[in-house]
Design a protein around this motif. Structure first.
Motif, PDB file in Angstrom:
ATOM      1  N   VAL A   6       0.854  -1.189   0.000  1.00 49.33           N
ATOM      2  CA  VAL A   6       0.000   0.000   0.000  1.00 49.33           C
ATOM      3  C   VAL A   6       0.886   1.234   0.000  1.00 49.33           C
ATOM      4  O   VAL A   6       1.769   1.375   0.853  1.00 49.33           O
ATOM      5  CB  VAL A   6      -0.915   0.020   1.250  1.00 49.33           C
ATOM      6  CG1 VAL A   6      -1.681   1.334   1.324  1.00 49.33           C
ATOM      7  CG2 VAL A   6      -1.871  -1.158   1.203  1.00 49.33           C
ATOM      8  N   CYS A  18       0.998   5.409   0.224  1.00 49.28           N
ATOM      9  CA  CYS A  18       0.171   6.469   0.786  1.00 49.28           C
ATOM     10  C   CYS A  18       1.045   7.694   1.026  1.00 49.28           C
ATOM     11  O   CYS A  18       2.177   7.566   1.479  1.00 49.28           O
ATOM     12  CB  CYS A  18      -0.427   5.973   2.101  1.00 49.28           C
ATOM     13  SG  CYS A  18      -1.342   7.246   2.985  1.00 49.28           S
ATOM     14  N   VAL A  65       0.124  10.239   3.041  1.00 48.93           N
ATOM     15  CA  VAL A  65      -0.312  10.929   4.262  1.00 48.93           C
ATOM     16  C   VAL A  65       0.750  10.760   5.354  1.00 48.93           C
ATOM     17  O   VAL A  65       0.657   9.905   6.232  1.00 48.93           O
ATOM     18  CB  VAL A  65      -1.684  10.403   4.733  1.00 48.93           C
ATOM     19  CG1 VAL A  65      -2.180  11.212   5.924  1.00 48.93           C
ATOM     20  CG2 VAL A  65      -2.701  10.471   3.599  1.00 48.93           C
ATOM     21  N   CYS A  80       0.414  10.350   9.368  1.00 49.15           N
ATOM     22  CA  CYS A  80      -0.177   9.139   9.953  1.00 49.15           C
ATOM     23  C   CYS A  80       0.925   8.319  10.638  1.00 49.15           C
ATOM     24  O   CYS A  80       2.037   8.206  10.117  1.00 49.15           O
ATOM     25  CB  CYS A  80      -0.838   8.318   8.847  1.00 49.15           C
ATOM     26  SG  CYS A  80      -1.528   6.756   9.452  1.00 49.15           S
ATOM     27  N   HIS A 135       1.190   5.250  10.797  1.00 47.52           N
ATOM     28  CA  HIS A 135       1.518   4.049  10.014  1.00 47.52           C
ATOM     29  C   HIS A 135       2.381   4.366   8.791  1.00 47.52           C
ATOM     30  O   HIS A 135       2.788   3.472   8.068  1.00 47.52           O
ATOM     31  CB  HIS A 135       0.233   3.357   9.539  1.00 47.52           C
ATOM     32  CG  HIS A 135      -0.633   2.890  10.648  1.00 47.52           C
ATOM     33  ND1 HIS A 135      -0.285   1.870  11.499  1.00 47.52           N
ATOM     34  CD2 HIS A 135      -1.845   3.318  11.085  1.00 47.52           C
ATOM     35  CE1 HIS A 135      -1.239   1.675  12.386  1.00 47.52           C
ATOM     36  NE2 HIS A 135      -2.191   2.549  12.164  1.00 47.52           N
ATOM     37  N   TRP A 136       2.640   5.626   8.573  1.00 48.46           N
ATOM     38  CA  TRP A 136       3.382   6.033   7.369  1.00 48.46           C
ATOM     39  C   TRP A 136       4.887   5.810   7.551  1.00 48.46           C
ATOM     40  O   TRP A 136       5.438   6.071   8.613  1.00 48.46           O
ATOM     41  CB  TRP A 136       3.108   7.513   7.077  1.00 48.46           C
ATOM     42  CG  TRP A 136       3.704   7.998   5.794  1.00 48.46           C
ATOM     43  CD1 TRP A 136       3.122   7.981   4.560  1.00 48.46           C
ATOM     44  CD2 TRP A 136       4.992   8.600   5.609  1.00 48.46           C
ATOM     45  NE1 TRP A 136       3.969   8.522   3.623  1.00 48.46           N
ATOM     46  CE2 TRP A 136       5.119   8.908   4.247  1.00 48.46           C
ATOM     47  CE3 TRP A 136       6.040   8.890   6.471  1.00 48.46           C
ATOM     48  CZ2 TRP A 136       6.271   9.496   3.712  1.00 48.46           C
ATOM     49  CZ3 TRP A 136       7.189   9.476   5.944  1.00 48.46           C
ATOM     50  CH2 TRP A 136       7.291   9.776   4.576  1.00 48.46           C
ATOM     51  N   CYS A 145       2.959   2.177   3.748  1.00 47.54           N
ATOM     52  CA  CYS A 145       2.041   2.049   4.891  1.00 47.54           C
ATOM     53  C   CYS A 145       2.406   0.770   5.641  1.00 47.54           C
ATOM     54  O   CYS A 145       2.444  -0.302   5.052  1.00 47.54           O
ATOM     55  CB  CYS A 145       0.603   1.964   4.387  1.00 47.54           C
ATOM     56  SG  CYS A 145      -0.565   1.530   5.700  1.00 47.54           S
ATOM     57  N   ALA A 185       0.708  -0.496   8.281  1.00 50.14           N
ATOM     58  CA  ALA A 185      -0.427  -1.096   8.990  1.00 50.14           C
ATOM     59  C   ALA A 185      -0.642  -2.537   8.518  1.00 50.14           C
ATOM     60  O   ALA A 185      -0.367  -2.864   7.361  1.00 50.14           O
ATOM     61  CB  ALA A 185      -1.688  -0.273   8.726  1.00 50.14           C
ATOM     62  N   ILE A 237      -5.790  -2.091   6.255  1.00 51.38           N
ATOM     63  CA  ILE A 237      -6.378  -0.753   6.229  1.00 51.38           C
ATOM     64  C   ILE A 237      -7.852  -0.867   5.879  1.00 51.38           C
ATOM     65  O   ILE A 237      -8.281  -1.843   5.253  1.00 51.38           O
ATOM     66  CB  ILE A 237      -5.674   0.203   5.235  1.00 51.38           C
ATOM     67  CG1 ILE A 237      -5.806  -0.293   3.803  1.00 51.38           C
ATOM     68  CG2 ILE A 237      -4.230   0.429   5.616  1.00 51.38           C
ATOM     69  CD1 ILE A 237      -5.377   0.726   2.767  1.00 51.38           C
ATOM     70  N   CYS A 265      -9.114   6.785   4.043  1.00 49.99           N
ATOM     71  CA  CYS A 265      -8.559   5.728   4.882  1.00 49.99           C
ATOM     72  C   CYS A 265      -8.963   5.967   6.335  1.00 49.99           C
ATOM     73  O   CYS A 265      -8.574   6.960   6.936  1.00 49.99           O
ATOM     74  CB  CYS A 265      -7.034   5.694   4.780  1.00 49.99           C
ATOM     75  SG  CYS A 265      -6.328   4.411   5.819  1.00 49.99           S
ATOM     76  N   THR A 310      -8.097   3.983   8.749  1.00 48.55           N
ATOM     77  CA  THR A 310      -7.046   3.433   9.612  1.00 48.55           C
ATOM     78  C   THR A 310      -6.063   4.520  10.045  1.00 48.55           C
ATOM     79  O   THR A 310      -5.220   4.306  10.903  1.00 48.55           O
ATOM     80  CB  THR A 310      -6.311   2.296   8.869  1.00 48.55           C
ATOM     81  OG1 THR A 310      -7.296   1.384   8.363  1.00 48.55           O
ATOM     82  CG2 THR A 310      -5.384   1.508   9.778  1.00 48.55           C
ATOM     83  N   PHE A 311      -6.202   5.690   9.468  1.00 47.25           N
ATOM     84  CA  PHE A 311      -5.339   6.826   9.819  1.00 47.25           C
ATOM     85  C   PHE A 311      -5.331   7.071  11.317  1.00 47.25           C
ATOM     86  O   PHE A 311      -6.366   7.063  11.964  1.00 47.25           O
ATOM     87  CB  PHE A 311      -5.839   8.093   9.120  1.00 47.25           C
ATOM     88  CG  PHE A 311      -5.155   9.353   9.590  1.00 47.25           C
ATOM     89  CD1 PHE A 311      -3.965   9.746   9.029  1.00 47.25           C
ATOM     90  CD2 PHE A 311      -5.703  10.104  10.620  1.00 47.25           C
ATOM     91  CE1 PHE A 311      -3.320  10.891   9.459  1.00 47.25           C
ATOM     92  CE2 PHE A 311      -5.071  11.249  11.073  1.00 47.25           C
ATOM     93  CZ  PHE A 311      -3.869  11.643  10.489  1.00 47.25           C
TER      94      PHE A 311
END
Ligand code: SF4
Length: 52
Positions: free
Chosen positions: A5, A7, A9, A12, A14-15, A21, A23, A26, A44, A46-47
């Motif tokens: 994944v 992303c 962002v 976050c 999880h970044w 990502c 995580a 998600i 998302c 899960t953020f």
């Protein structure tokens, strides 16, 4: 399990570098609509805000 994944962002928790990502999974939900027709209408859930 979320695999490969990407992303952007980076606020976050999880970044990771290179827009990865980390995580285990998600959950992506609708954003303000009941039927998405554009990417902008998805989010998302899960953020989690990164704590500094
Ligand atoms: S949990 Fe969602 S917002 Fe956070 S890095 Fe992963 S895909 Fe991005």
């Amino acid at each position: 399990m979320a695999k490969d994944v990407l992303c952007e962002v980076n606020t976050c928790s999880h970044w990771e570098n290179e827009n990865k990502c980390n995580a285990d999974s998600i959950f992506v939900a609708f954003n303000k609509v009941k039927e998405a027709t554009r990417a902008e209408e998805t989010d998302c859930q899960t953020f989690e805000k990164k704590t500094e």
